[in-house]
Design a protein around this motif. Structure first.
Motif, mmCIF file in Angstrom:
data_model
loop_
_atom_site.group_PDB
_atom_site.id
_atom_site.type_symbol
_atom_site.label_atom_id
_atom_site.label_comp_id
_atom_site.label_asym_id
_atom_site.label_seq_id
_atom_site.Cartn_x
_atom_site.Cartn_y
_atom_site.Cartn_z
ATOM 1 N N LEU A 172 41.973 38.568 47.484
ATOM 2 C CA LEU A 172 40.960 39.277 48.714
ATOM 3 C C LEU A 172 39.621 38.463 48.494
ATOM 4 O O LEU A 172 38.648 38.849 49.624
ATOM 5 N N GLY A 173 39.391 37.452 47.748
ATOM 6 C CA GLY A 173 38.322 36.661 47.741
ATOM 7 C C GLY A 173 36.978 37.422 47.318
ATOM 8 O O GLY A 173 35.980 37.193 47.723
ATOM 9 N N LEU A 174 37.252 38.406 46.330
ATOM 10 C CA LEU A 174 36.106 39.390 46.008
ATOM 11 C C LEU A 174 35.732 39.137 44.500
ATOM 12 O O LEU A 174 36.610 38.633 43.813
ATOM 13 N N SER A 175 34.440 39.532 43.955
ATOM 14 C CA SER A 175 34.255 39.407 42.824
ATOM 15 C C SER A 175 35.058 40.483 42.101
ATOM 16 O O SER A 175 35.487 41.551 42.790
ATOM 17 N N ILE A 176 35.194 40.554 40.863
ATOM 18 C CA ILE A 176 36.020 41.681 40.222
ATOM 19 C C ILE A 176 35.092 42.909 40.331
ATOM 20 O O ILE A 176 36.027 43.946 40.649
ATOM 21 N N LYS A 177 33.894 42.997 40.215
ATOM 22 C CA LYS A 177 33.284 44.174 40.372
ATOM 23 C C LYS A 177 33.385 44.836 41.726
ATOM 24 O O LYS A 177 33.459 45.900 42.027
ATOM 25 N N GLU A 178 33.159 43.979 42.706
ATOM 26 C CA GLU A 178 33.378 44.245 44.156
ATOM 27 C C GLU A 178 34.848 44.759 44.279
ATOM 28 O O GLU A 178 34.955 45.813 45.257
ATOM 29 N N TYR A 179 35.682 44.183 43.846
ATOM 30 C CA TYR A 179 37.038 44.549 43.955
ATOM 31 C C TYR A 179 37.244 46.029 43.484
ATOM 32 O O TYR A 179 37.918 46.861 44.256
ATOM 33 N N PHE A 180 36.884 46.546 42.349
ATOM 34 C CA PHE A 180 37.108 47.690 41.897
ATOM 35 C C PHE A 180 36.350 48.684 42.341
ATOM 36 O O PHE A 180 36.017 50.003 42.014
ATOM 37 N N SER A 181 35.129 48.366 43.223
ATOM 38 C CA SER A 181 34.352 49.262 43.769
ATOM 39 C C SER A 181 34.925 50.284 44.895
ATOM 40 O O SER A 181 34.214 51.386 45.072
ATOM 41 N N LYS A 182 36.139 49.832 45.537
ATOM 42 C CA LYS A 182 36.649 50.636 46.478
ATOM 43 C C LYS A 182 38.147 50.877 46.125
ATOM 44 O O LYS A 182 38.906 49.695 45.878
ATOM 45 N N ALA A 183 38.816 52.065 46.451
ATOM 46 C CA ALA A 183 39.959 52.186 46.237
ATOM 47 C C ALA A 183 40.782 51.495 47.525
ATOM 48 O O ALA A 183 41.826 50.829 47.244
ATOM 49 N N GLU A 184 40.247 51.248 48.478
ATOM 50 C CA GLU A 184 41.109 50.208 49.523
ATOM 51 C C GLU A 184 41.178 49.006 49.343
ATOM 52 O O GLU A 184 42.320 48.310 49.293
ATOM 53 N N ASN A 185 40.169 48.534 48.425
ATOM 54 C CA ASN A 185 40.451 47.060 47.836
ATOM 55 C C ASN A 185 41.731 46.714 46.906
ATOM 56 O O ASN A 185 42.508 46.065 47.023
ATOM 57 N N VAL A 186 41.659 47.792 45.869
ATOM 58 C CA VAL A 186 42.877 47.983 44.967
ATOM 59 C C VAL A 186 44.277 47.892 45.595
ATOM 60 O O VAL A 186 45.133 47.511 45.149
ATOM 61 N N VAL A 187 44.267 48.870 46.565
ATOM 62 C CA VAL A 187 45.363 49.135 47.286
ATOM 63 C C VAL A 187 45.758 48.024 47.762
ATOM 64 O O VAL A 187 47.013 47.574 47.970
ATOM 65 N N LYS A 188 44.908 47.250 48.800
ATOM 66 C CA LYS A 188 45.225 45.954 49.467
ATOM 67 C C LYS A 188 45.861 44.841 48.341
ATOM 68 O O LYS A 188 46.793 44.149 48.533
ATOM 69 N N GLY A 189 44.954 44.925 47.442
ATOM 70 C CA GLY A 189 45.474 43.974 46.388
ATOM 71 C C GLY A 189 46.826 44.167 45.671
ATOM 72 O O GLY A 189 47.519 43.107 45.655
ATOM 73 N N GLN A 190 46.849 45.475 45.082
ATOM 74 C CA GLN A 190 48.072 45.628 44.564
ATOM 75 C C GLN A 190 49.547 45.453 45.620
ATOM 76 O O GLN A 190 50.432 44.731 45.260
ATOM 77 N N LEU A 191 49.253 45.771 46.920
ATOM 78 C CA LEU A 191 50.454 45.387 47.825
ATOM 79 C C LEU A 191 50.804 43.929 48.083
ATOM 80 O O LEU A 191 51.893 43.563 48.096
ATOM 81 N N ILE A 192 49.516 43.202 48.271
ATOM 82 C CA ILE A 192 49.536 41.828 48.282
ATOM 83 C C ILE A 192 50.287 41.443 46.945
ATOM 84 O O ILE A 192 51.399 40.400 47.078
ATOM 85 N N LEU A 193 49.966 41.490 45.772
ATOM 86 C CA LEU A 193 50.431 41.118 44.542
ATOM 87 C C LEU A 193 52.049 41.473 44.342
ATOM 88 O O LEU A 193 53.049 40.743 43.804
#
Length: 344
Positions: free
Chosen positions: A33-54
């Motif tokens: 997602l082109g995010l820092s690790i801290k920013e990535y884990f700051s929102k549930a939506e980021n983790v959801v998007k990331g896991q589905l992509i992976l």
């Protein structure tokens, strides 16, 4: 087969269409997602998007709702330190004096912003994948969490020398662990990974495990309302395999430092093996080396089911490149298709 069907077949010690693959990717979603690790884990939506992509990218047979190890410490009011190129870690222990354990009370899962964020991610992931893919939640074992709560030295001191304080801390931690695990299951997790590295014989003698970690695991797992996998996070488990079986766990995450063939022999029909690719060395593998390591693991442990290809630690390092992860995934599909005629 769907990923869930594939995993359930392997867990029943039968051969599915192919060996399941669990790439334990957490931080790699931030890269996608082109995010820092801290920013990535700051929102549930980021983790959801990331896991589905992976999952789509690497043909993963599970979704990992794990954020980071000290998410529980954060819930207890402790410090979390974020890094640009590695997993978040716990800061200074919040139990500064062992006597403080007497006044300690566990956080409420329903009142913790960070834990509610994880639960939101699980709920959203469940809506996306329904029954097609298993979602694995994570808890730190009551026996291993104190390393982050009070530091290793202080914890070993009370474990060996202050039985009353040790037992009180285990009671508090067990209460929290059960509540946290069951909240994840209620949110939509299929199973819970019970991380318990301190129980490994890499850390404590097997006799001490039988007196402590084993007893605590058996009591805690019996209260978790779903299947559990025990992971020793690279630690050795072969000397205590028979004891681990008695805790009621269904899966064991195994170390690259132990003989996978011997582990399979000890666990056949009793525990499903998860592992045991070397996550540290993985960052330097060539495509050919990745393939050979996967083939070797499948040859040693996959016959008859009861095996899932994964790394040996439970979290693949940030610097493991995409090319290696793709090579692992391709090798599992190439060499892990049942029947495994090439082995014989």
């Amino acid at each position: 087969m769907t990923s869930l069907e594939r995993v359930l077949t392997a867990l029943s010690h039968r051969e599915p269409d192919r060996v399941p693959l669990f790439l334990t990717l957490t931080m790699h979603g931030a890269k996608e997602l082109g995010l820092s690790i801290k920013e990535y884990f700051s929102k549930a939506e980021n983790v959801v998007k990331g896991q589905l992509i992976l999952r789509e990218k690497y043909h993963n047979d599970f979704i990992y709702s794990f954020f980071y190890a000290p998410v529980e410490i954060e819930a207890w009011g402790g410090e979390v330190i974020f890094y640009e190129d590695g997993p978040p870690n716990s800061g200074r222990p919040f139990i500064k004096n062992p006597e403080d354990i007497k006044k300690l009370s566990p956080p409420s899962v329903k009142e913790s912003k960070v834990l509610l964020k994880v639960l939101k991610a699980i709920q959203m992931l469940k809506e996306k994948v329904c029954q097609e893919v298993p979602i694995v939640g994570v808890v730190m074992s009551p026996f291993s969490l104190p390393v982050m709560q009070m530091g290793f030295d202080s914890y070993l001191d009370i474990m060996y020398e202050q039985e009353d304080l040790f037992n009180h801390l285990m009671k508090i931690n067990s209460s929290f662990c059960v509540e946290w695990a069951n909240a994840q299951l209620e949110a939509g997790a299929t199973a819970i990974c019970y991380f318990d590295p301190v129980s490994s014989t890499t850390v404590i003698p097997k006799e001490k495990y039988r007196e402590t970690g084993m007893v605590i695991a058996k009591r805690t797992l019996s209260q978790i309302k779903g299947p559990a996998a025990t992971h020793f996070a690279s630690g050795r488990s072969l000397p205590i395999i028979e004891d681990v079986i008695q805790t009621g766990t269904a899966i064991i995450g195994v170390s690259v430092d132990e003989d996978l063939s011997l582990l399979k022999e000890k666990c056949r029909g009793k525990l499903t093996l998860l592992g045991n690719l070397n996550g540290i060395e993985m960052r330097r593998w060539s495509r050919e080396e990745a393939e050979e390591h996967v083939k070797g693991a499948i040859k040693k442990a996959a016959t008859g089911g009861g095996f899932i290809v994964s790394d040996n630690h439970g979290e693949i390092p940030w610097y493991v490149p995409e090319s290696v992860l793709i090579s692992i995934s391709e090798a599992v599909r190439e060499w892990g298709t049942y029947p495994l005629k090439w082995i014989f």
